[in-house]
Design an enzyme around this catalytic site. Sequence first.
Site, short mmCIF file in Angstrom:
data_model
loop_
_atom_site.label_atom_id
_atom_site.label_comp_id
_atom_site.label_asym_id
_atom_site.label_seq_id
_atom_site.Cartn_x
_atom_site.Cartn_y
_atom_site.Cartn_z
N HIS A 1 -38.60 47.17 -34.12
CA HIS A 1 -38.60 46.40 -35.38
C HIS A 1 -39.62 45.26 -35.38
O HIS A 1 -40.58 45.27 -36.14
CB HIS A 1 -37.21 45.79 -35.62
CG HIS A 1 -36.09 46.77 -35.68
ND1 HIS A 1 -35.95 47.69 -36.68
CD2 HIS A 1 -35.02 46.96 -34.85
CE1 HIS A 1 -34.85 48.40 -36.50
NE2 HIS A 1 -34.28 47.98 -35.39
C1 BDR Z 1 -33.60 42.94 -36.54
O1 BDR Z 1 -32.34 42.50 -36.09
C2 BDR Z 1 -32.42 42.00 -34.79
O2 BDR Z 1 -31.36 42.44 -34.00
C3 BDR Z 1 -33.76 42.44 -34.26
O3 BDR Z 1 -34.28 41.47 -33.36
C4 BDR Z 1 -34.61 42.56 -35.48
O4 BDR Z 1 -35.21 41.32 -35.83
C5 BDR Z 1 -33.52 44.43 -36.82
O5 BDR Z 1 -32.57 44.69 -37.79
#
Ligand code: BDR
Length: 303
Positions: free
Chosen positions: A233
């Site tokens: 992500h």
């Molecule tokens: C986002 O949520 C967090 O757990 C990760 O770091 C990322 O920023 C993904 O949904």
Amino acid sequence: MQTVVIDCDPGVDDAAALLWAMAEGAALDLAAITVVAGNVPLDWTSTNARRLATLAGRHDVPVHAGCGRPMVLALETAEHVHGDSGLDGAELPPPASELAPPHAIDRLIDLAHAHDGLTICAIGPLTNVAMALVKEPSIASRLGRIVLMGGAIGLGNVTASAEFNIYVDPHAAKVVFESGVPIVMLGLDVTTQVRPTPARLDALRALENATSKALADMFDLYVSRASDGGALHDPLAVAYLLMPEAFRGRDCHVEVVTEGVCRGRTIVDVSGRGGRLANAFVLERVDGDAVFQRLLDALRRLP
Ligand code: BDR
Ligand code: CA
């Protein structure tokens, strides 16, 4: 060179984003890292950002602690994915530096005044960014853009309809999307196109430096814990800063739901049927192999 602040909640995928940005000193002027509570509480996120700066040998990048809870709601965290420390799975050095003054909100405001067209790359809940806009609304016209990982056109990853960063502080997200600052949104639709596959983690390990090995070890645990196998992500937000040509997207109006069963949902008017002015450039496609190759090329330069 573009001047950037990364606002984050490390977090394993935040770690990949931070290490990548810190390895791109020739392309990114990383003015500061600001941290917020999200994946784990603020004590951990502010320690983790400094451990990562130490690991990368970037003692010059100040880390500023920000908000320890969302604007309105109680904090919800994600230790079940990132571990109790937020960066479980690898031995990391203790931080070599203290937290820098002032508070992250004030640092964001100061940097917006100092750098016309500043980019904020936000990869955690948007509390610090929203609070800076609330405290000093004039920065909205100074900021160049906010490139954020959050939201989704389609399904969520924490509820059926909400992505984690927007879910944790939907009121902050609403402030940001309604601020008038140009926004680039990297939601789950695009971030889930780049997975930390075994082949990619092998390639990371093959770089044979301590930083890449630690990152691969953290990703091993993260992949085993994430219900969907995990995705890259947050590093994709850094990728967008460095190689926007690897992405495709469109201008859309995005509305944030703050309450109820759809709390944290981003309603993205992809077709424009709602007739409201676009407030974000929403990314939809990415060339994952090109992005991962540049990540490898960058991490190769770290200790
Ligand atoms: C986002 O949520 C967090 O757990 C990760 O770091 C990322 O920023 C993904 O949904
Ligand atoms: Ca994050």
